[in-house]
Write an enzyme that holds these catalytic residues in place. Structure first.
Site, PDB file in Angstrom:
ATOM      1  N   SER A   1     -44.302  -9.282  12.798  1.00 35.93           N
ATOM      2  CA  SER A   1     -43.225 -10.247  13.035  1.00 35.93           C
ATOM      3  C   SER A   1     -43.652 -11.661  12.661  1.00 35.93           C
ATOM      4  CB  SER A   1     -42.800 -10.202  14.504  1.00 35.93           C
ATOM      5  OG  SER A   1     -42.278  -8.949  14.855  1.00 35.93           O
TER       6      SER A   1
ATOM      7  N   ARG B   1     -42.271 -14.222   9.396  1.00 38.97           N
ATOM      8  CA  ARG B   1     -41.691 -15.536   9.673  1.00 38.97           C
ATOM      9  C   ARG B   1     -42.501 -16.658   9.052  1.00 38.97           C
ATOM     10  NH1 ARG B   1     -40.039 -11.908  13.145  1.00 38.97           N
ATOM     11  NH2 ARG B   1     -38.127 -12.194  14.391  1.00 38.97           N
TER      12      ARG B   1
ATOM     13  N   GLY C   1     -36.042  -3.984   7.769  1.00 42.25           N
ATOM     14  CA  GLY C   1     -34.852  -4.650   8.281  1.00 42.25           C
ATOM     15  C   GLY C   1     -35.114  -6.109   8.580  1.00 42.25           C
TER      16      GLY C   1
ATOM     17  N   ARG D   1     -28.833   1.258   7.779  1.00 46.33           N
ATOM     18  CA  ARG D   1     -28.909   0.435   8.992  1.00 46.33           C
ATOM     19  C   ARG D   1     -27.842  -0.650   8.996  1.00 46.33           C
ATOM     20  NH1 ARG D   1     -35.207  -0.936   9.708  1.00 46.33           N
ATOM     21  NH2 ARG D   1     -34.438  -1.761  11.710  1.00 46.33           N
TER      22      ARG D   1
ATOM     23  N   SER E   1     -31.308  -9.655  20.271  1.00 46.03           N
ATOM     24  CA  SER E   1     -31.925  -9.241  19.008  1.00 46.03           C
ATOM     25  C   SER E   1     -32.700 -10.403  18.424  1.00 46.03           C
ATOM     26  CB  SER E   1     -30.864  -8.770  18.010  1.00 46.03           C
ATOM     27  OG  SER E   1     -31.433  -8.620  16.718  1.00 46.03           O
TER      28      SER E   1
ATOM     29  N   GLN F   1     -34.145 -10.441  15.564  1.00 46.07           N
ATOM     30  CA  GLN F   1     -33.826 -10.581  14.149  1.00 46.07           C
ATOM     31  C   GLN F   1     -32.556 -11.390  13.942  1.00 46.07           C
ATOM     32  OE1 GLN F   1     -33.817  -6.720  12.302  1.00 46.07           O
ATOM     33  NE2 GLN F   1     -35.980  -6.357  12.697  1.00 46.07           N
TER      34      GLN F   1
ATOM     35  N   ASP G   1     -39.896  -1.597  20.160  1.00 48.14           N
ATOM     36  CA  ASP G   1     -40.805  -0.912  19.237  1.00 48.14           C
ATOM     37  C   ASP G   1     -41.776   0.020  19.955  1.00 48.14           C
ATOM     38  OD1 ASP G   1     -39.710  -2.030  16.971  1.00 48.14           O
ATOM     39  OD2 ASP G   1     -41.126  -3.698  16.907  1.00 48.14           O
TER      40      ASP G   1
ATOM     41  N   ARG H   1     -43.254   4.421  13.228  1.00 53.80           N
ATOM     42  CA  ARG H   1     -43.569   4.420  14.659  1.00 53.80           C
ATOM     43  C   ARG H   1     -43.493   5.827  15.248  1.00 53.80           C
ATOM     44  NH1 ARG H   1     -44.660  -0.716  15.465  1.00 53.80           N
ATOM     45  NH2 ARG H   1     -43.336  -2.305  14.467  1.00 53.80           N
TER      46      ARG H   1
END
Length: 450
Positions: free
Chosen positions: A30, A34, A105, A133, A177, A179, A327, A400
């Site tokens: 993550s 970013r 995603g 998705r 969320s 995201q 996750d 995962r």
């Protein structure tokens, strides 16, 4: 082994009586995403140390290059140098070809927010999993801000976007969320006026922690964040900590075997990312945390040791905890196989729209190993403790799930096979080698099939 199986990979797993040792996990996915994206619209140069060199984050770098961003690396040691294209340099360039986000995603959703303010037309796609998705929760706020977006079936990739001047909005999403929040904030920092995001529950806060490192002024509290734009980001230097979502597989494996002791060093201790440690502690595992953040860390990190108890207690996860564990829920469901009683995951229907339908796929995979898990419309019910013989389970191409099934197989009574193992490279390159070294302490093995 057939050609398809060879291409997708396969792990052979021999059960272990316990795990022991110290490990490092890959840099945080993550944070890597970013850092590269913020650097792409910042003035000057951004230097990222320990950038994750995995399929998802490499897709982000390639996508940014398609927008004309100059990027050096990664160099094999995790260093990435990003030379930004802020508005003063003409902003992001119009890609000459469709931008391929692969399986990620996060890449697609955050790119939509990043590019929304730039007067360019672009088309985005991804692999078969990503194209299934839903993107509607990002499309809606960005459209309200002024971006024009066309999507297959209304909310699926491939999609096309034309950006331009944006108006700030106040946005409250139906579900928490990180995201969606990040996409809106990346657009909002380039829009005119005050952009505010409110969430029904706390989600990962990497974006609001990182933006100030790039010189952005913002205000944030539990479940909300706002900033006034437009603001110009300034390049910076940061080091990415280890990914706690990757470490979770090792911590859970230790917790499932009494007396096991596994130490993971240099991992993020962001409070929105370590809920899995709180759950393991509630289940009875001993959790030891040693803070050790370097000066260039964007957020706290340290070393974490998990010791497996004699007995694990069951859990119930629902409501506000779900976004903080989204996750880690598959591997926590695996941990529940060793718990004394009924564990329950509810209000987690988001699991059905990940890289796979993680509720159904995990239930099928564990059943193939001989374990029994009940799939619910919005979660899972697991009765424990269970003994199961092992078997042949399919990851369904979901990284995962592949790693969760390997952790489960180590706790079986006999050897197992996990098909489709190569997808683990999406987030944890070298997973099998790391887990194998830890499992050898109790006679276990996890190896790539020849």
């Amino acid at each position: 082994m057939g050609e398809i199986e060879a291409e997708q990979g396969m792990w052979q797993v021999r059960p272990t009586t316990g795990l022991g040792g110290e490990a490092r996990v890959p840099p945080d996915k993550s944070i890597s995403h970013r850092a590269a994206m913020m650097g792409a619209i910042a003035e000057g140069t951004t230097v990222i140390d320990r950038y994750l060199e995995a399929a998802d984050t490499l897709a982000t770098l390639e996508s940014l290059r398609a927008f004309g961003v100059e990027i050096d690396g990664p160099d094999g040691q995790g260093r990435v140098v990003v030379r930004g294209r802020p508005a003063s340099r003409g902003g992001l360039a119009e890609p000459e070809r469709p931008v391929d986000a692969g399986n990620s995603g996060t890449t697609l959703r955050l790119l939509m927010g990043l590019a929304a303010a730039h007067p360019i037309f672009w088309v985005a796609t991804g692999d078969a999993s990503l194209r299934r998705r839903p993107m509607g929760r990002v499309i809606e706020p960005l459209s309200r801000m002024g971006a024009r977006i066309w999507a297959r079936q209304g909310d699926r990739a491939p999609l096309a976007m034309r950006g331009g001047p944006l108006r700030a909005i106040a946005w409250r999403g139906p579900v928490a969320s990180a995201q969606v929040k990040s996409a809106v904030l990346l657009a909002g920092v380039q829009a005119r006026g005050v952009t505010r995001v409110d969430e029904p529950a706390l989600s990962r806060d990497h974006t609001e922690r990182m933006l100030p490192l790039f010189g952005v002024r913002l205000f944030a509290g539990p479940g909300w964040v706002e900033l006034e734009g437009p603001q110009t980001l300034q390049g910076c230097h940061l080091t990415v900590p280890g990914d706690p979502s990757s470490a979770a597989f090792l911590w859970v494996a230790a917790a499932m075997h009494p007396g096991s002791r596994v130490r993971v060093s240099g991992v993020s201790l962001n409070p929105t990312r370590v809920e899995v440690l709180r759950v393991l502690s509630e289940m009875g595992a001993q959790v030891q945390v040693e803070p050790a953040s370097p000066p260039s860390a964007p957020e706290p990190w340290g070393d974490v040791t998990v010791v497996g108890p004699e007995r694990l207690r069951p859990f119930r996860i629902a409501g506000r905890r779900v976004p903080l564990l989204i996750d880690e829920l598959p591997v926590l469901a695996v941990a529940a196989l060793r718990a004394q009683g009924t564990s329950l995951i509810q209000e987690a229907s988001e699991l059905r729209v990940k890289e796979s339908d993680r509720i159904e796929a995990l239930a099928r995979g564990l059943a193939a190993l001989g374990a029994q898990v009940e799939a619910l419309p919005d979660g899972l019910r697991i009765e424990g403790p269970q003994r199961f013989p092992g078997g042949v389970a399919d990851s369904c191409g979901d990284h995962r799930l592949a790693m969760s099934l390997a952790v489960a197989a180590l706790a079986g009574d006999g050897p197992s096979v996990v098909k489709g193992s190569r997808c683990a490279r999406i987030s944890f390159p070298g997973f099998a080698e790391v887990l194998d070294l830890l499992a050898r302490a109790g006679g276990g093995r996890i190896e790539e099939a020849a």
